[in-house]
Scaffold this active site. Structure first.
Site, PDB file in Angstrom:
ATOM      1  N   ASP A 189       0.805  -1.477  -0.030  1.00 46.91           N
ATOM      2  CA  ASP A 189      -0.059  -0.124  -0.187  1.00 46.91           C
ATOM      3  C   ASP A 189       0.900   1.346  -0.084  1.00 46.91           C
ATOM      4  O   ASP A 189       1.957   1.261   0.326  1.00 46.91           O
ATOM      5  CB  ASP A 189      -0.718   0.101   1.372  1.00 46.91           C
ATOM      6  CG  ASP A 189      -1.980  -0.977   1.122  1.00 46.91           C
ATOM      7  OD1 ASP A 189      -2.102  -1.817   0.184  1.00 46.91           O
ATOM      8  OD2 ASP A 189      -2.956  -1.142   2.163  1.00 46.91           O
ATOM      9  N   HIS A 208      -6.073   3.169  -3.676  1.00 44.49           N
ATOM     10  CA  HIS A 208      -6.271   3.432  -2.317  1.00 44.49           C
ATOM     11  C   HIS A 208      -6.470   4.487  -1.888  1.00 44.49           C
ATOM     12  O   HIS A 208      -6.133   5.161  -0.804  1.00 44.49           O
ATOM     13  CB  HIS A 208      -4.458   3.045  -1.839  1.00 44.49           C
ATOM     14  CG  HIS A 208      -4.523   2.675  -0.374  1.00 44.49           C
ATOM     15  ND1 HIS A 208      -5.180   1.924   0.451  1.00 44.49           N
ATOM     16  CD2 HIS A 208      -3.437   3.496   0.359  1.00 44.49           C
ATOM     17  CE1 HIS A 208      -4.796   1.921   1.684  1.00 44.49           C
ATOM     18  NE2 HIS A 208      -3.855   2.784   1.771  1.00 44.49           N
ATOM     19  N   HIS A 235      -5.109   9.213   0.424  1.00 47.30           N
ATOM     20  CA  HIS A 235      -4.828   8.518   1.911  1.00 47.30           C
ATOM     21  C   HIS A 235      -5.796   9.189   2.667  1.00 47.30           C
ATOM     22  O   HIS A 235      -5.684   8.977   3.898  1.00 47.30           O
ATOM     23  CB  HIS A 235      -3.586   8.583   2.352  1.00 47.30           C
ATOM     24  CG  HIS A 235      -3.350   7.159   3.368  1.00 47.30           C
ATOM     25  ND1 HIS A 235      -3.624   7.162   4.563  1.00 47.30           N
ATOM     26  CD2 HIS A 235      -2.740   6.070   3.041  1.00 47.30           C
ATOM     27  CE1 HIS A 235      -3.232   5.823   4.963  1.00 47.30           C
ATOM     28  NE2 HIS A 235      -2.790   5.035   4.122  1.00 47.30           N
ATOM     29  N   HIS A 264       3.927  -2.037   3.127  1.00 51.23           N
ATOM     30  CA  HIS A 264       3.916  -0.519   2.610  1.00 51.23           C
ATOM     31  C   HIS A 264       5.273  -0.305   1.987  1.00 51.23           C
ATOM     32  O   HIS A 264       6.403  -0.446   2.515  1.00 51.23           O
ATOM     33  CB  HIS A 264       3.689   0.356   3.827  1.00 51.23           C
ATOM     34  CG  HIS A 264       2.366   0.109   4.369  1.00 51.23           C
ATOM     35  ND1 HIS A 264       1.984  -0.994   5.293  1.00 51.23           N
ATOM     36  CD2 HIS A 264       1.108   0.809   4.112  1.00 51.23           C
ATOM     37  CE1 HIS A 264       0.651  -0.881   5.461  1.00 51.23           C
ATOM     38  NE2 HIS A 264       0.262   0.159   4.915  1.00 51.23           N
TER      39      HIS A 264
END
Length: 229
Positions: free
Chosen positions: A37, A88, A92, A185
């Site tokens: 991610d 995503h 964020h 990540h």
């Protein structure tokens, strides 16, 4: 306070509560999905790609539109390697904090950034993982209404707080099982360690007999398909 000890409990509670999301794959097949991610990152993602290339491992990346726009060449490289790409959000922000029009714009802007960087059709990128793992039933209803597929997780070692590579690997090995969806990540938080983590973790999982597959392969076990990017 680190939340890693609570994620397995959350998974056991949420997975049966929201069965239309992809939490994990077939429990009878020794396959796992390695997912990343918050990228792409112009430094950390290429470092990670070298490890994935070395082991010929397919992975799945859930991108932020803003990061794609900042590192389009890196995004193109990931796509050209045949890795699976998902969304995503653009920057964020947690989905429940966005109004429906804001959420739709965030997703469509990210699709457009991926399309421009990678030369793919925007609507071919349909898998969505909510930032911070936060969602509501309304969020899922909207994603379904807009024909997105909601992707969650089953193994979350909390690498973004950088507890140490050894501990991240240990957490994954303690939790992994058939069909696991592992979240790491490669962005600004945690990406500093992601290549080294993958370099240690991948051969250990291979030694345990696991095969690495993409998120799309896990969806096939749920009877859903999507056009490849």
């Amino acid at each position: 306070m680190q939340l890693a000890p609570f994620f397995p409990l959350l998974y056991r509670i949420l997975q049966p509560t929201f069965p239309n999301c992809l939490w994990s794959g077939n429990p009878h097949t020794k396959a796992v999905a390695l997912t990343f991610d918050d990228g792409p990152h112009p430094v950390y993602t290429p470092q990670l790609l070298k490890v994935l290339d070395y082991y010929s491992i397919p992975a799945s990346f859930f991108w932020l539109g803003a990061c794609v726009n900042r590192a389009p060449a890196t995004a193109k490289t990931v796509s050209d390697r045949g890795h699976w790409i998902g969304l995503h959000g653009y920057d964020h922000r947690s989905f429940p904090l966005l109004s429906p029009p804001e959420l739709k714009l965030s997703l469509e802007s990210t699709q457009q950034a991926i399309s421009q960087a990678c030369g793919v059709h925007p609507t071919s990128v349909r898998d969505v993982r909510p930032p911070n793992g936060l969602f509501t039933p309304q969020t899922l209803d909207l994603l379904n209404q807009w024909q997105y597929r909601s992707v969650m997780w089953s193994v979350v070692p909390e690498d973004w707080v950088r507890p140490g590579i050894k501990l991240v690997v240990q957490r994954v090995l303690e939790q992994v099982q058939n069909g696991s969806t592992i979240v790491l990540h490669d962005g600004a938080c945690g990406g500093q360690d992601v290549a080294q983590t993958a370099k240690i973790l991948i051969p250990l999982l291979l030694q345990r007999g696991y095969e690495f597959v993409t998120i799309d392969a896990l969806w096939y076990g749920h009877g859903q398909k999507i056009s490849p990017i």
